[in-house]
Enzyme design. Structure first.
Site, mmCIF file in Angstrom:
data_model
loop_
_atom_site.group_PDB
_atom_site.id
_atom_site.type_symbol
_atom_site.label_atom_id
_atom_site.label_comp_id
_atom_site.label_asym_id
_atom_site.label_seq_id
_atom_site.Cartn_x
_atom_site.Cartn_y
_atom_site.Cartn_z
ATOM 1 C CG ASP A 61 -1.658 1.214 1.251
ATOM 2 O OD1 ASP A 61 -2.519 1.581 0.299
ATOM 3 O OD2 ASP A 61 -1.736 1.920 2.576
ATOM 4 C CB SER A 62 0.281 4.863 -0.486
ATOM 5 O OG SER A 62 -1.162 5.027 0.356
ATOM 6 C CB CYS A 96 -2.919 0.383 -2.512
ATOM 7 S SG CYS A 96 -2.994 1.763 -3.203
ATOM 8 C CD GLU A 116 0.089 6.739 5.913
ATOM 9 O OE1 GLU A 116 1.102 6.774 6.861
ATOM 10 O OE2 GLU A 116 -0.416 5.642 5.564
ATOM 11 C CB CYS A 166 -9.287 4.512 0.209
ATOM 12 S SG CYS A 166 -7.780 4.609 1.167
ATOM 13 C CG HIS A 168 -4.978 5.026 4.154
ATOM 14 N ND1 HIS A 168 -4.445 4.463 3.062
ATOM 15 C CD2 HIS A 168 -3.983 5.514 4.911
ATOM 16 C CE1 HIS A 168 -3.064 4.742 3.196
ATOM 17 N NE2 HIS A 168 -2.807 5.185 4.540
HETATM 18 N N1 DGL Z 1 -4.855 3.370 0.857
HETATM 19 C C1 DGL Z 1 -4.689 3.447 -0.681
HETATM 20 C C2 DGL Z 1 -6.083 3.058 -1.416
HETATM 21 O O1 DGL Z 1 -6.569 2.038 -0.906
HETATM 22 C C3 DGL Z 1 -3.823 4.635 -0.970
HETATM 23 C C4 DGL Z 1 -4.288 5.745 -0.329
HETATM 24 C C5 DGL Z 1 -3.360 7.007 -0.919
HETATM 25 O O2 DGL Z 1 -2.227 7.031 -0.840
HETATM 26 O O3 DGL Z 1 -3.787 8.028 -1.344
HETATM 27 O O4 DGL Z 1 -6.344 3.738 -2.152
#
Ligand code: DGL
Length: 280
Positions: free
Chosen positions: A12-13, A75, A152, A184, A186
């Site tokens: 993931d990021s 992600c 984050e 997402c 996150h």
């Molecule tokens: N967690 C990621 C997603 O599901 C990326 C979020 C990001 O870095 O903007 O899209």
């Protein structure tokens, strides 16, 4: 030849992929994992498809060098914008979140809201996938640019987070949605904020659980399930390892050992430790 004891790469990021890792660990306790968070280059959700695809190739090349037997894009942004482009470039299977999440959502409801990064929302990937499965569903996709920086930045408990979440969710509530997808990885970290706003009548779908089910099926199909006990998960980031260790400990329940990876050509702006060479 691929052996069933090679690790599975999950990336993931940042800390979003931990919501996938949590489901993964429950369902596949024997599998060893290499977790990568591209923290030096997050957020992905405000970047272009070509930038995201380049980043994803860096990560998958590195995972290939580390002998993964399979990779999971934990992600949605990468899954929406890069998966189709890169899938055929690697000799191990690569799984993403969009189809598993879309399938689960159309089973759950008819009026479906998707909250995601702006890049995922703009791609329309979830709506396309859902209408492909069931042309009768109605889908509304909303980009939520502040959510990833909030998670984050460890600001989930800030009072302003509730106001931000209301702003994103109210248009969906006005559409009378019966189902909401965390588009997402996150966002399940924000469940304590999101659930009270949408209320109990809306079914919340976390595609992570469905990706892990698809992973289990794929491993069985290929005869690649690990049978021996796993090795401890190895955590790598492209940014500051101590920051990731600190933030992730809240969800992992322990402070992980985190190593830093720098890809060729990447700006070395955040290093606080010696690099783990990407070519290793
Ligand atoms: N967690 C990621 C997603 O599901 C990326 C979020 C990001 O870095 O903007 O899209």
């Amino acid at each position: 030849m691929t052996s069933n004891h090679q690790p599975i790469g999950i990336f993931d990021s940042g800390v979003g992929g931990l919501t996938v890792l949590r489901e993964f660990d429950r369902a596949l306790p024997n599998e060893s994992v290499l977790y990568f968070g591209d923290t030096a280059r997050l957020p992905y959700g405000t970047r272009t498809a070509s930038e995201i695809t380049d980043f994803v190739r860096d990560i998958l090349d590195w995972m290939a060098d580390h002998g993964v037997k399979m990779a999971l894009m934990a992600c949605n942004t990468s899954s929406a914008l890069a998966l189709d482009r890169v899938r055929a470039e690697y000799d191990f299977p690569i799984l993403g979140l969009i189809f598993p999440g879309a399938r689960a959502a159309v089973k759950a409801g008819q009026r479906i809201g998707v909250i995601s990064t702006p890049a995922t929302a703009k791609s329309g990937a979830y709506g396309d996938a859902m209408r492909e499965i069931n042309p009768g569903v109605e889908v509304w996709e909303v980009g939520c640019p502040q959510f990833v920086p909030i998670v984050e930045g460890n600001r989930i408990q800030d009072a302003s987070t509730i106001a931000t979440a209301r702003e994103y969710l109210e248009p969906l509530i006005d559409h009378n949605i019966d189902t909401l997808v965390y588009g997402c990885t996150h966002y399940p970290h924000l469940a304590e904020v999101i659930r009270p706003i949408v209320g109990d009548r809306v079914t919340l779908i976390d595609p992570a659980a469905h990706l892990v089910r698809a992973t289990t099926r794929e491993l069985d199909l290929l005869g690649l399930r690990a049978t021996n006990p796993r090795q401890a998960t190895q955590f790598y980031v492209s940014g500051v390892p101590s920051q990731f260790a600190e933030l992730s400990s809240r969800w992992l329940g322990f402070r992980p050992q985190v190593q830093r990876v720098a890809f060729p050509g990447m700006v070395d702006a955040h290093a606080d430790r010696p690099l783990v060479n990407a070519e290793e």
